[in-house]
Design a protein around this motif. Sequence first.
Motif, PDB file in Angstrom:
ATOM      1  N   THR A  29       0.529  -1.145  -0.123  1.00 57.04           N
ATOM      2  CA  THR A  29       0.042   0.043  -0.177  1.00 57.04           C
ATOM      3  C   THR A  29       0.343   0.979   0.081  1.00 57.04           C
ATOM      4  O   THR A  29      -0.006   2.525   0.090  1.00 57.04           O
ATOM      5  N   GLY A  30       2.789   1.157   0.719  1.00 58.72           N
ATOM      6  CA  GLY A  30       3.148   2.495   0.713  1.00 58.72           C
ATOM      7  C   GLY A  30       3.235   3.056   1.586  1.00 58.72           C
ATOM      8  O   GLY A  30       3.890   3.829   2.107  1.00 58.72           O
ATOM      9  N   LEU A  31       2.208   2.624   2.402  1.00 60.48           N
ATOM     10  CA  LEU A  31       1.393   4.045   3.756  1.00 60.48           C
ATOM     11  C   LEU A  31       0.265   3.529   4.347  1.00 60.48           C
ATOM     12  O   LEU A  31      -0.664   2.182   3.849  1.00 60.48           O
ATOM     13  N   PRO A  32       0.777   3.178   5.765  1.00 62.66           N
ATOM     14  CA  PRO A  32      -0.160   2.379   6.901  1.00 62.66           C
ATOM     15  C   PRO A  32      -1.327   2.618   6.806  1.00 62.66           C
ATOM     16  O   PRO A  32      -2.217   1.877   7.292  1.00 62.66           O
ATOM     17  N   SER A  33      -1.558   3.719   6.498  1.00 58.76           N
ATOM     18  CA  SER A  33      -3.055   4.106   7.064  1.00 58.76           C
ATOM     19  C   SER A  33      -4.229   4.329   6.348  1.00 58.76           C
ATOM     20  O   SER A  33      -5.885   4.374   6.145  1.00 58.76           O
ATOM     21  N   LEU A  34      -3.897   3.389   5.406  1.00 60.92           N
ATOM     22  CA  LEU A  34      -5.040   2.969   3.790  1.00 60.92           C
ATOM     23  C   LEU A  34      -5.823   1.367   4.834  1.00 60.92           C
ATOM     24  O   LEU A  34      -5.618   0.424   4.685  1.00 60.92           O
ATOM     25  N   THR A  35      -6.758   1.767   4.281  1.00 61.81           N
ATOM     26  CA  THR A  35      -8.285   0.034   4.563  1.00 61.81           C
ATOM     27  C   THR A  35      -8.827   0.712   3.362  1.00 61.81           C
ATOM     28  O   THR A  35      -9.305   0.568   2.809  1.00 61.81           O
ATOM     29  N   LYS A 171       1.276  12.014  -3.790  1.00 69.43           N
ATOM     30  CA  LYS A 171       0.302  10.599  -3.493  1.00 69.43           C
ATOM     31  C   LYS A 171      -1.005  10.844  -2.533  1.00 69.43           C
ATOM     32  O   LYS A 171      -0.763  12.069  -0.880  1.00 69.43           O
ATOM     33  N   GLU A 172      -1.842  10.431  -2.963  1.00 73.17           N
ATOM     34  CA  GLU A 172      -2.530  10.438  -1.459  1.00 73.17           C
ATOM     35  C   GLU A 172      -3.167   9.290  -0.608  1.00 73.17           C
ATOM     36  O   GLU A 172      -2.490   8.482  -0.801  1.00 73.17           O
ATOM     37  N   VAL A 173      -3.030   9.802   0.498  1.00 73.03           N
ATOM     38  CA  VAL A 173      -3.464   9.255   1.543  1.00 73.03           C
ATOM     39  C   VAL A 173      -4.770   9.308   2.537  1.00 73.03           C
ATOM     40  O   VAL A 173      -5.196  10.177   2.339  1.00 73.03           O
ATOM     41  N   TYR A 174      -4.304   8.715   3.773  1.00 77.46           N
ATOM     42  CA  TYR A 174      -5.954   9.696   4.330  1.00 77.46           C
ATOM     43  C   TYR A 174      -5.008   9.246   6.299  1.00 77.46           C
ATOM     44  O   TYR A 174      -4.252   8.261   6.040  1.00 77.46           O
ATOM     45  N   PHE A 175      -5.792  10.036   7.035  1.00 75.24           N
ATOM     46  CA  PHE A 175      -5.074  10.099   8.415  1.00 75.24           C
ATOM     47  C   PHE A 175      -6.144  10.402   8.978  1.00 75.24           C
ATOM     48  O   PHE A 175      -7.668  10.495   9.300  1.00 75.24           O
ATOM     49  N   LYS A 176      -5.944   9.340  10.445  1.00 75.98           N
ATOM     50  CA  LYS A 176      -7.233   8.493  11.166  1.00 75.98           C
ATOM     51  C   LYS A 176      -6.686   9.481  12.269  1.00 75.98           C
ATOM     52  O   LYS A 176      -6.150   9.557  13.131  1.00 75.98           O
ATOM     53  N   ASP A 177      -7.749   9.991  12.558  1.00 72.63           N
ATOM     54  CA  ASP A 177      -7.589  11.461  14.068  1.00 72.63           C
ATOM     55  C   ASP A 177      -8.099  10.176  15.344  1.00 72.63           C
ATOM     56  O   ASP A 177      -9.291   9.182  15.228  1.00 72.63           O
ATOM     57  N   TYR A 184      -9.205  12.210   7.200  1.00 74.96           N
ATOM     58  CA  TYR A 184      -8.667  13.565   6.463  1.00 74.96           C
ATOM     59  C   TYR A 184      -8.226  12.859   5.114  1.00 74.96           C
ATOM     60  O   TYR A 184      -7.096  11.811   5.548  1.00 74.96           O
ATOM     61  N   LYS A 185      -8.779  13.584   4.094  1.00 78.23           N
ATOM     62  CA  LYS A 185      -8.061  12.516   2.726  1.00 78.23           C
ATOM     63  C   LYS A 185      -6.309  14.154   2.783  1.00 78.23           C
ATOM     64  O   LYS A 185      -6.824  14.768   2.924  1.00 78.23           O
ATOM     65  N   ARG A 186      -5.885  13.192   2.532  1.00 80.81           N
ATOM     66  CA  ARG A 186      -4.488  14.208   2.618  1.00 80.81           C
ATOM     67  C   ARG A 186      -3.953  13.921   0.652  1.00 80.81           C
ATOM     68  O   ARG A 186      -3.448  12.695   0.971  1.00 80.81           O
ATOM     69  N   VAL A 187      -2.989  14.647   0.585  1.00 84.31           N
ATOM     70  CA  VAL A 187      -1.740  15.202  -1.010  1.00 84.31           C
ATOM     71  C   VAL A 187      -1.013  15.393  -0.150  1.00 84.31           C
ATOM     72  O   VAL A 187      -0.505  16.084   0.563  1.00 84.31           O
ATOM     73  N   LEU A 188       0.382  14.133  -0.052  1.00 88.90           N
ATOM     74  CA  LEU A 188       1.604  13.992   0.650  1.00 88.90           C
ATOM     75  C   LEU A 188       2.454  14.832  -0.746  1.00 88.90           C
ATOM     76  O   LEU A 188       2.817  14.684  -1.901  1.00 88.90           O
ATOM     77  N   ASP A 189       2.966  16.145  -0.344  1.00 85.35           N
ATOM     78  CA  ASP A 189       4.287  16.297  -1.405  1.00 85.35           C
ATOM     79  C   ASP A 189       4.651  15.441  -1.616  1.00 85.35           C
ATOM     80  O   ASP A 189       5.533  15.833  -3.027  1.00 85.35           O
ATOM     81  N   ALA A 190       5.529  15.267  -0.893  1.00 88.24           N
ATOM     82  CA  ALA A 190       7.124  14.739  -0.919  1.00 88.24           C
ATOM     83  C   ALA A 190       6.912  13.556  -0.070  1.00 88.24           C
ATOM     84  O   ALA A 190       6.408  13.689   1.593  1.00 88.24           O
ATOM     85  N   TYR A 191       7.333  12.000  -0.050  1.00 86.15           N
ATOM     86  CA  TYR A 191       7.498  10.985   1.412  1.00 86.15           C
ATOM     87  C   TYR A 191       8.775  10.050   0.294  1.00 86.15           C
ATOM     88  O   TYR A 191       8.428   9.533  -0.740  1.00 86.15           O
ATOM     89  N   ASN A 192       9.651   9.469   1.292  1.00 83.46           N
ATOM     90  CA  ASN A 192      10.180   8.779   1.181  1.00 83.46           C
ATOM     91  C   ASN A 192       9.577   7.672   1.524  1.00 83.46           C
ATOM     92  O   ASN A 192       9.588   7.546   2.658  1.00 83.46           O
ATOM     93  N   LYS A 193      10.205   6.562   0.602  1.00 85.89           N
ATOM     94  CA  LYS A 193       8.888   4.576   0.999  1.00 85.89           C
ATOM     95  C   LYS A 193      10.268   4.222   1.965  1.00 85.89           C
ATOM     96  O   LYS A 193       9.700   3.065   2.549  1.00 85.89           O
TER      97      LYS A 193
END
Length: 768
Positions: A29-35, A171-177, A184-193
């Motif tokens: 998934t690239g990031l842990p918050s994708l469900t 890259k689009e991700v979700y951040f959960k409070d 919250y849907k969020r677009v990351l400007d840049a991230y390093n895998k």
Amino acid sequence: MTPRISRASWRPISTRVLAVAFATAVALTGLPSLTHTAEAAGPLKPGQRCDELHGLAGDDIPVGGLPRYDASRDKRLWDSYEYVNPGMAFDGLNPTDAEVKAAGKNYKQYTHNDPRRIYARFNNQNKWKNFRDYLVKQYIPNQGNDPRGDAFERKVVKDMGLVGPDWICQKEVYFKDPQTGKRYKRVLDAYNKKTREIVEIKANGKPNRTQVPADKAWAKNPGWKSYKYTMVFGEDQAGEGRNFIRTMKRLAGPDRVREYNFHSDQVPRAPKWAEKGPYRANYPYMSTGNGANSGSRGGGNNIISQSPNTAKAWKEQQGIIRSVDRNGSFPKGPGGVDFTTLDLSYVGTPVKGQGLNYAFTAKKLPDENAGGWGAQPNAQLISDAFFTWLALTPDKFWVNLNPDQPDRVMDSKFASTDAGRVLLEADLRMKHDFFKAMDPQTDLGKRFWAALPRVDGRPCFTGIRNWIEPKTAQVREQDGGIYILDAPLRLQSTPQDFTTQPGGEAICNPTKAERRQAQAVIDRMIVPDVEKTINTAPQYADLRRVYTARVAAEWIRQQDARHPTDYHTLINSNDVKRWPLRAPNQHWDKDALFRKYREIFTKGEFKYNVDTAQGVMVYIVGGVDFSKQPKRNIPKAVFRTQHHYAPRTAKIAVDAMTDDADNDTAVMLGGNSDGKSAGGTTPTPAPTHTGTPTTPAGTPPPGHRPSHAPTSPAPGHDQPSTPPGKNDNDGGGLADTGAQVGLVAAIAAVLLVAGFLLFRAKRRRPQD
């Protein structure tokens, strides 16, 4: 199918199991918050390699890294970047009310190249009452928001080396409070895998307000605790930006959140097709242009045009901008700058047909909401004085306040300009401040009267002549231009007797020795105090502006004598009709000022009770004067040491307002005098000191499009934009001018004034 990562997966049951589980999640998934829930709401955009997204994949860019702690880019690397703002194709629009009204509200009926489209947009809002205010303070900044963000993101990716297969952008991700359960849907400007670094890139100095809740959710969510967050700011952080970083550090931990002040100035450009179009702005500052088809352009003009004339208008303007810039994404405007300190600090090579580069300096304020007003009238005064000194022949550079010569106050042409007015008014003001400093109710005044020689038991001094002249100013001629680094003024004072007698009874008749003693006391105690006032006080700011304009003008005269410039036909023409007395001083009269002076001379302005051997005496005092000035070119080594970044700062200032890298408390901003357009309407008329404040009203209209975050581009821009390339330049050699710059002799006659002081006293009742 996206695998679900449960909270149990993050418990420290086994380090090896946890590592395997997380690696699997990232791989898939690239990031842990994708469900599964995220998938049900629609697929998230996977983003793209940063170098590919920004067209850098084929460039030989070394992979860089992020700072480990809060940091700022080294001053040696400060620079600027360009982008195309489509709104600037219309920055000179200044329609009549009838033209705006006739456009109606349906802007979609007009093409993107039709100014009526903008008129209709104005008609669809009810915040701004004046079209020019709406155009330069909202419409144009908003139009450039997305191109600016894209250009700055590309620059950061390139300069910081966010390249290679591990750096992913947009890259689009979700951040959960975890506290509220809200996602919250969020677009990351840049991230390093690989390193799990998230980089947010903001061209201004604050976060996007709509993204703050999502970022806080990330900071609080333990599922992201292995990731770090770096905020890269293009401008100095505003208070909002500083507060945001503090909050993120508190929520996520200080080791997981970092700020990096990149410090690169944004340079908006008009589309190439519109560069000389009929709707471009041409401003009057430092240009011989007519303000319609020709004039000056540059980053300084853009900022100055956004600055209202009064503090009240600035406060109202800030309220409107906060209401329309909901995301907080507008670029830095005139806020945080004290434009009452605006002065000319640089003029470049006056190349015929290419205009003149120039830069102003102003004091920087710590509060981005402070200051912000007064730029237009002060820039106008500097420019008008510059042209006055060029146009008039040197035999007219004098003013004369002599009670016996009411017909020789000043040349009539000089009296028709604000430069002449400022000189004469400053002369009278200096007299006021000189004798105000003698007030025996103050500590200085009390010590002054006690230190004077006594004649028959009474403090005594007689006639005095005072005048202001420059101390040796520091300038640097380099790269074909002149840097005005420091131009201090000196107050001179000397004993002098006059024929005209003021009112009152002569208090004493001192000997020559007593006169010298009295003058020594004045020179030691009063002169330094008033000299400091002249060099620092707001009431002399116009005088200092006029003075530095004279330095620049004399330098232009010298260059024109070597090679004809665009100013050639103007020099010594004695035609100053285009630079007249401006409101609120358009009816100023030199003779009225002389009458005021003469009344003060004969009657005195201050009456001081002074203890004497005969009791309390009332001393009546009054007087005026003004004079010359020298200049010197500082050595190249001194310039490089004390003003190392001045050439680069001045170069950037032509295109953008920029921090002075040699002076943390100042900014520079300027332009070039050779803007041209094919016709069309003129920009705002010449500003005056009495601008009318803008009054906000109403609420945002339906369908109003707020500004967008640099990282979340929105469709529907009125013009496409393609950032042009950058250019660069280095310093040059030293002009051979000898110990003193050639300005000395020519400028010496600038502020020629004859002024006088006589001192008298009347006997009053003795002290009880």
